[in-house]
Write a protein that holds these residues in place. Structure first.
Motif, short mmCIF file in Angstrom:
data_model
loop_
_atom_site.label_atom_id
_atom_site.label_comp_id
_atom_site.label_asym_id
_atom_site.label_seq_id
_atom_site.Cartn_x
_atom_site.Cartn_y
_atom_site.Cartn_z
N MET A 1 0.84 -1.18 0.00
CA MET A 1 0.00 0.00 0.00
C MET A 1 0.89 1.24 0.00
O MET A 1 1.90 1.30 0.68
CB MET A 1 -0.92 0.00 1.22
N LYS A 2 0.47 2.23 -0.76
CA LYS A 2 1.21 3.47 -0.89
C LYS A 2 1.04 4.34 0.36
O LYS A 2 -0.07 4.48 0.86
CB LYS A 2 0.67 4.20 -2.11
N PRO A 3 2.13 4.91 0.90
CA PRO A 3 1.99 5.76 2.10
C PRO A 3 1.22 7.04 1.76
O PRO A 3 1.36 7.60 0.67
CB PRO A 3 3.43 6.07 2.50
N ARG A 4 0.43 7.50 2.71
CA ARG A 4 -0.37 8.71 2.52
C ARG A 4 0.50 9.95 2.55
O ARG A 4 1.44 10.03 3.34
CB ARG A 4 -1.44 8.80 3.60
N LYS A 5 0.14 10.90 1.74
CA LYS A 5 0.85 12.18 1.71
C LYS A 5 0.41 13.02 2.91
O LYS A 5 -0.77 13.12 3.21
CB LYS A 5 0.53 12.91 0.42
N ILE A 6 1.37 13.62 3.60
CA ILE A 6 1.07 14.48 4.74
C ILE A 6 0.99 15.92 4.24
O ILE A 6 1.97 16.44 3.69
CB ILE A 6 2.16 14.35 5.83
N PRO A 7 -0.17 16.57 4.40
CA PRO A 7 -0.27 17.96 3.95
C PRO A 7 0.62 18.88 4.78
O PRO A 7 0.61 18.83 6.00
CB PRO A 7 -1.75 18.31 4.14
N MET A 8 1.38 19.71 4.09
CA MET A 8 2.30 20.63 4.75
C MET A 8 1.80 22.07 4.53
O MET A 8 1.22 22.39 3.51
CB MET A 8 3.70 20.49 4.16
N ARG A 9 2.06 22.93 5.52
CA ARG A 9 1.72 24.34 5.44
C ARG A 9 2.91 25.16 5.91
O ARG A 9 3.70 24.72 6.75
CB ARG A 9 0.50 24.67 6.31
N LYS A 10 3.01 26.37 5.38
CA LYS A 10 4.11 27.26 5.74
C LYS A 10 3.70 28.11 6.94
O LYS A 10 2.64 28.73 6.95
CB LYS A 10 4.45 28.16 4.56
N ASP A 11 4.57 28.14 7.93
CA ASP A 11 4.34 28.94 9.13
C ASP A 11 4.50 30.41 8.80
O ASP A 11 5.51 30.82 8.22
CB ASP A 11 5.33 28.52 10.22
N LEU A 12 3.51 31.20 9.14
CA LEU A 12 3.52 32.64 8.87
C LEU A 12 4.64 33.34 9.62
O LEU A 12 5.22 34.31 9.13
CB LEU A 12 2.17 33.24 9.26
N LEU A 13 4.98 32.86 10.80
CA LEU A 13 5.94 33.55 11.66
C LEU A 13 7.39 33.21 11.36
O LEU A 13 8.25 34.07 11.37
CB LEU A 13 5.61 33.25 13.12
N SER A 14 7.67 31.94 11.08
CA SER A 14 9.06 31.54 10.86
C SER A 14 9.39 31.24 9.41
O SER A 14 10.56 31.22 9.03
CB SER A 14 9.39 30.30 11.70
N GLY A 15 8.38 30.97 8.59
CA GLY A 15 8.60 30.64 7.19
C GLY A 15 8.95 29.18 6.96
O GLY A 15 9.22 28.77 5.83
N GLU A 16 8.92 28.36 8.00
CA GLU A 16 9.23 26.94 7.88
C GLU A 16 7.96 26.16 7.52
O GLU A 16 6.86 26.58 7.81
CB GLU A 16 9.77 26.39 9.19
N MET A 17 8.16 24.99 6.91
CA MET A 17 7.05 24.12 6.56
C MET A 17 6.85 23.10 7.69
O MET A 17 7.81 22.54 8.21
CB MET A 17 7.34 23.37 5.26
N PHE A 18 5.57 22.89 8.08
CA PHE A 18 5.20 21.94 9.12
C PHE A 18 3.98 21.15 8.65
O PHE A 18 3.22 21.64 7.81
CB PHE A 18 4.82 22.66 10.42
N PRO A 19 3.76 19.96 9.20
CA PRO A 19 2.51 19.25 8.91
C PRO A 19 1.31 20.08 9.38
O PRO A 19 1.36 20.72 10.42
CB PRO A 19 2.63 17.96 9.71
N LYS A 20 0.26 20.05 8.59
CA LYS A 20 -0.92 20.87 8.87
C LYS A 20 -1.51 20.60 10.25
O LYS A 20 -1.96 21.51 10.93
CB LYS A 20 -1.97 20.60 7.79
N LYS A 21 -1.46 19.35 10.70
CA LYS A 21 -2.03 19.00 12.00
C LYS A 21 -1.25 19.56 13.18
O LYS A 21 -1.75 19.62 14.29
CB LYS A 21 -2.13 17.48 12.14
N GLU A 22 -0.03 20.00 12.93
CA GLU A 22 0.81 20.56 14.00
C GLU A 22 0.75 22.08 14.02
O GLU A 22 1.61 22.72 14.62
CB GLU A 22 2.25 20.10 13.82
N MET A 23 -0.26 22.65 13.36
CA MET A 23 -0.36 24.10 13.27
C MET A 23 -1.77 24.54 13.63
O MET A 23 -2.68 23.73 13.70
CB MET A 23 -0.01 24.55 11.86
N VAL A 24 -1.91 25.83 13.85
CA VAL A 24 -3.22 26.42 14.11
C VAL A 24 -3.48 27.44 13.00
O VAL A 24 -2.57 28.14 12.56
CB VAL A 24 -3.30 27.04 15.52
N ARG A 25 -4.72 27.50 12.55
CA ARG A 25 -5.09 28.41 11.47
C ARG A 25 -5.70 29.68 12.06
O ARG A 25 -6.51 29.63 12.97
CB ARG A 25 -6.10 27.74 10.55
#
Length: 99
Positions: free
Chosen positions: A1-25
């Motif tokens: 089975m193919k591994p699921r892609k983890i959605p990433m988002r860019k942090d507004l404050l630091s500019g780093e990419m993190f998994p969406k579930k580890e962030m607040v919108r």
């Protein structure tokens, strides 16, 4: 089975990419107010912030949200955001990823 892609988002404050579930919108509503969006589904222009309270304090000093959303942001919103991020970070440390 193919591994699921983890959605990433860019942090507004630091500019780093993190998994969406580890962030607040943060969402800008039609009436030019900001709200914390824990569900991530409110309509409006959104930006993501990582669960790093020290970055939120730094953002308050530099008025990062004001330049990102082009509106005046009250100091009380930064305090509310700091409290929320600090609480969520503590929950993750206590309960792990399921919190």
């Amino acid at each position: 089975m193919k591994p699921r892609k983890i959605p990433m988002r860019k942090d507004l404050l630091s500019g780093e990419m993190f998994p969406k579930k580890e962030m607040v919108r943060i969402v800008k509503l039609k009436d030019d107010t900001l709200e914390i969006d824990p569900s991530g589904k409110k309509s409006g222009r959104g930006a993501y912030v990582a669960l790093q309270p020290d970055l939120v304090k730094e953002a308050a000093k530099k008025h990062v949200l004001e330049s990102a959303f082009s509106i005046k942001v009250d100091e009380s919103f930064y305090n509310e955001l700091f409290a929320y991020v600090d609480h969520q970070k503590a929950r993750r440390e206590l309960f792990g990823d399921k919190a």
